[in-house]
Design a protein around this motif. Structure first.
Motif, PDB file in Angstrom:
ATOM      1  N   PHE A 120      46.550  38.146  31.002  1.00  0.00           N
ATOM      2  CA  PHE A 120      46.037  37.094  30.129  1.00  0.00           C
ATOM      3  C   PHE A 120      45.849  37.696  28.741  1.00  0.00           C
ATOM      4  O   PHE A 120      44.877  38.389  28.484  1.00  0.00           O
ATOM      5  CB  PHE A 120      44.738  36.524  30.700  1.00  0.00           C
ATOM      6  CG  PHE A 120      44.962  35.650  31.896  1.00  0.00           C
ATOM      7  CD1 PHE A 120      44.765  34.284  31.820  1.00  0.00           C
ATOM      8  CD2 PHE A 120      45.408  36.192  33.097  1.00  0.00           C
ATOM      9  CE1 PHE A 120      44.996  33.466  32.926  1.00  0.00           C
ATOM     10  CE2 PHE A 120      45.638  35.385  34.202  1.00  0.00           C
ATOM     11  CZ  PHE A 120      45.433  34.019  34.116  1.00  0.00           C
ATOM     12  N   SER A 121      46.803  37.419  27.891  1.00  0.00           N
ATOM     13  CA  SER A 121      46.965  38.202  26.683  1.00  0.00           C
ATOM     14  C   SER A 121      46.194  37.656  25.498  1.00  0.00           C
ATOM     15  O   SER A 121      46.295  36.479  25.161  1.00  0.00           O
ATOM     16  CB  SER A 121      48.456  38.269  26.337  1.00  0.00           C
ATOM     17  OG  SER A 121      48.676  39.147  25.280  1.00  0.00           O
ATOM     18  N   ALA A 122      45.442  38.532  24.853  1.00  0.00           N
ATOM     19  CA  ALA A 122      44.819  38.194  23.578  1.00  0.00           C
ATOM     20  C   ALA A 122      45.771  38.489  22.428  1.00  0.00           C
ATOM     21  O   ALA A 122      45.436  38.222  21.279  1.00  0.00           O
ATOM     22  CB  ALA A 122      43.518  38.962  23.396  1.00  0.00           C
ATOM     23  N   SER A 123      46.931  39.037  22.746  1.00  0.00           N
ATOM     24  CA  SER A 123      48.020  39.104  21.777  1.00  0.00           C
ATOM     25  C   SER A 123      48.877  37.866  21.968  1.00  0.00           C
ATOM     26  O   SER A 123      49.263  37.534  23.089  1.00  0.00           O
ATOM     27  CB  SER A 123      48.888  40.343  21.997  1.00  0.00           C
ATOM     28  OG  SER A 123      50.094  40.220  21.253  1.00  0.00           O
ATOM     29  N   TYR A 124      49.176  37.212  20.864  1.00  0.00           N
ATOM     30  CA  TYR A 124      49.997  36.007  20.927  1.00  0.00           C
ATOM     31  C   TYR A 124      51.375  36.239  20.317  1.00  0.00           C
ATOM     32  O   TYR A 124      52.008  35.324  19.792  1.00  0.00           O
ATOM     33  CB  TYR A 124      49.299  34.842  20.215  1.00  0.00           C
ATOM     34  CG  TYR A 124      47.853  34.658  20.613  1.00  0.00           C
ATOM     35  CD1 TYR A 124      47.395  35.004  21.895  1.00  0.00           C
ATOM     36  CD2 TYR A 124      46.926  34.155  19.716  1.00  0.00           C
ATOM     37  CE1 TYR A 124      46.064  34.855  22.249  1.00  0.00           C
ATOM     38  CE2 TYR A 124      45.588  33.986  20.066  1.00  0.00           C
ATOM     39  CZ  TYR A 124      45.170  34.349  21.333  1.00  0.00           C
ATOM     40  OH  TYR A 124      43.853  34.191  21.683  1.00  0.00           O
ATOM     41  N   SER A 125      51.828  37.481  20.402  1.00  0.00           N
ATOM     42  CA  SER A 125      53.179  37.795  19.957  1.00  0.00           C
ATOM     43  C   SER A 125      54.169  36.905  20.695  1.00  0.00           C
ATOM     44  O   SER A 125      54.107  36.757  21.916  1.00  0.00           O
ATOM     45  CB  SER A 125      53.495  39.268  20.246  1.00  0.00           C
ATOM     46  OG  SER A 125      54.866  39.532  20.072  1.00  0.00           O
ATOM     47  N   ALA A 126      55.079  36.308  19.962  1.00  0.00           N
ATOM     48  CA  ALA A 126      56.083  35.456  20.600  1.00  0.00           C
ATOM     49  C   ALA A 126      56.931  36.240  21.586  1.00  0.00           C
ATOM     50  O   ALA A 126      57.538  35.655  22.492  1.00  0.00           O
ATOM     51  CB  ALA A 126      56.975  34.811  19.533  1.00  0.00           C
ATOM     52  N   HIS A 127      56.969  37.556  21.457  1.00  0.00           N
ATOM     53  CA  HIS A 127      57.719  38.384  22.397  1.00  0.00           C
ATOM     54  C   HIS A 127      57.177  38.277  23.824  1.00  0.00           C
ATOM     55  O   HIS A 127      57.861  38.654  24.771  1.00  0.00           O
ATOM     56  CB  HIS A 127      57.652  39.852  21.962  1.00  0.00           C
ATOM     57  CG  HIS A 127      58.215  40.109  20.611  1.00  0.00           C
ATOM     58  ND1 HIS A 127      57.758  41.111  19.789  1.00  0.00           N
ATOM     59  CD2 HIS A 127      59.189  39.478  19.905  1.00  0.00           C
ATOM     60  CE1 HIS A 127      58.421  41.099  18.640  1.00  0.00           C
ATOM     61  NE2 HIS A 127      59.291  40.114  18.689  1.00  0.00           N
ATOM     62  N   LEU A 128      55.966  37.763  23.958  1.00  0.00           N
ATOM     63  CA  LEU A 128      55.328  37.680  25.276  1.00  0.00           C
ATOM     64  C   LEU A 128      55.458  36.293  25.897  1.00  0.00           C
ATOM     65  O   LEU A 128      54.853  36.043  26.944  1.00  0.00           O
ATOM     66  CB  LEU A 128      53.847  38.038  25.145  1.00  0.00           C
ATOM     67  CG  LEU A 128      53.548  39.404  24.518  1.00  0.00           C
ATOM     68  CD1 LEU A 128      52.064  39.532  24.192  1.00  0.00           C
ATOM     69  CD2 LEU A 128      53.982  40.532  25.453  1.00  0.00           C
ATOM     70  N   THR A 129      56.225  35.407  25.278  1.00  0.00           N
ATOM     71  CA  THR A 129      56.245  34.014  25.721  1.00  0.00           C
ATOM     72  C   THR A 129      57.483  33.623  26.512  1.00  0.00           C
ATOM     73  O   THR A 129      57.584  32.492  26.974  1.00  0.00           O
ATOM     74  CB  THR A 129      56.133  33.064  24.511  1.00  0.00           C
ATOM     75  OG1 THR A 129      57.273  33.253  23.650  1.00  0.00           O
ATOM     76  CG2 THR A 129      54.842  33.309  23.737  1.00  0.00           C
TER      77      THR A 129
END
Length: 426
Positions: A120-129
């Protein structure tokens, strides 16, 4: 209870009378926070929210009677420490991770996928989507990553949409000039190409990026470079600590650029720390502000009282977003608990696809609705923009400044970013 149990387990203690059955009553969740590193200005808010929410969940029945063993590590935004913590949690059987930074989250994508641990990521990098690697520019598939906010790329797209409309409305002469500003760091770089490409598509003149460090410091030279560039709009891709320094330095030089900030780059604490230098910044807002008269206020106040029993603290928006992230996890755990084999990583992952326009129960109006699909983890495509207002000295407590309107936040734009296939993972 959560932290005490975690300490016992970390020390290798075993309760002989408990046995296997009692051990199964606890659900191990790893929790990365930054309380002491370069992103701690926002990390302290979000991290405390996660701890408070875990304690509140346990005190109000847990996960169908099972309690969270919420094991927290302050990794000070250091990637090797994050990787080491992950390995320990995985060895101990963690079923999910509440993460933090972009560099560490992206470094752990393959591990989370191989180990089947929802992140559950607090990074919202589009690379994680992009869960399947279907996007044409996806760096690697991220099937077990669930960003808990709109991607940084979608955030800058929303900001540029607002800026373009504003420029047209005021009959600005020629093409507006846009510049990306940020550190040479995976977090700050994540939305750079997407933002610059969309800016050009909207008719902006895209200027060379201006680098400034992720940590606070003397940034007068960066402000001079910005001023000399003639930029009309500058996107601040760093977190709040660095942005406070930048806003102050630019105000002293009389820079007139309209600043745009990402979701971690601005909040009530920035307005208090930077004072009138923070006036007018437009940024991506990820939850309802503290004090809004919405349906979910009661449980939110209950969570806050876990570390503020008297209920006196004002909570900045990043705290509220941390609460939302924890309650999405809570409900995913509850759904997984009803599946065959119960709470496992793969079942928690499948639970994330069970609902559309999902808002955690009790937090209606507080948390934005999320929808995750097996082929698309862009869970939040509606982006809300706010503008900060600072009208006087800010050397008083935050709650007082908000109460008398010295600092204020106004909703100015909301948009739905299209989930274009070519934007998946980028």
């Amino acid at each position: 209870m959560v932290r005490r149990l975690s300490a016992l387990l970390a020390a290798g203690c075993v309760l002989a009378i408990a046995g296997t059955a009692a051990a199964q009553e606890y659900i191990l969740i790893g929790n990365l926070i930054d309380f002491t590193g370069p992103t701690s200005v926002v990390g302290k808010e979000y991290g405390q929210a996660k701890i408070d929410a875990a304690n509140y969940i346990n005190e109000t029945g847990g996960i169908n009677g099972k309690l969270l063993d919420f094991d927290t590590v302050d990794y000070a935004y250091d990637v090797p420490r994050a990787i080491a913590a992950y390995r320990i949690w995985r060895a101990r059987g963690a079923v999910a991770i509440q993460g933090w930074g972009t560099a560490d989250t992206e470094a752990l994508v393959d591990h989370a996928a191989e180990d089947e641990v929802p992140y559950f990521s607090a990074s919202y990098s589009a690379h994680l989507t992009d869960p399947a690697g279907a996007g044409p520019r996806t760096e690697k598939p991220a099937p077990y990553n669930f960003p808990m906010g709109p991607s940084y790329s979608d955030g800058v797209r929303a900001l540029l949409e607002w800026a373009a409309a504003g420029w047209a409305a005021k009959d600005g002469e020629g093409a507006p000039k846009y510049v990306h500003m940020g550190a040479d760091h995976p977090y700050s770089i994540a939305p750079k190409a997407a933002g610059e490409e969309y800016a050009a598509e909207l008719g902006f003149e895209v200027l060379p990026a201006v680098e400034y460090p992720l940590a606070p410091g003397d940034l007068a030279d960066r402000c001079r470079a910005l001023q000399e560039s003639g930029a009309d709009y500058a996107f601040l891709a760093n977190t709040s600590g660095a942005n406070i320094s930048l806003l102050k330095a630019c105000a002293e030089l009389g820079v007139q650029t309209q600043f745009l900030a990402n979701i971690w780059g601005y909040d009530e604490n920035v307005m208090k720390a930077a004072g009138e230098a923070a006036d007018g910044v437009v940024w991506v807002m990820g939850a309802a502000p503290w004090g809004d008269a919405v349906a979910g206020v009661s449980p939110l106040r209950g969570v806050s009282r876990m570390s503020d029993p008297k209920g006196e603290k004002y909570r900045a928006v990043h705290y509220i977003r941390g609460v939302c992230a924890m309650f999405f996890l809570k409900e995913a755990l509850e759904l997984a608990d009803a599946m065959d084999d119960g709470i496992t990583g793969p079942n928690v992952k499948e639970a994330m696809y069970e609902k559309a326009d999902w808002v955690p129960v009790g937090l209606e109006g507080v948390c934005p609705p999320g929808t995750w699909a097996a082929d698309d983890h862009r869970g939040f495509n509606r982006v809300r923009l706010y503008r900060g207002r600072v009208t006087g000295p800010t050397d008083r407590p935050l709650a007082a400044l908000v109460a008398d309107g010295t600092i204020a936040m106004e909703a100015i734009h909301e948009t739905e970013i299209p989930q274009k296939p070519e934007w998946l993972g980028w």
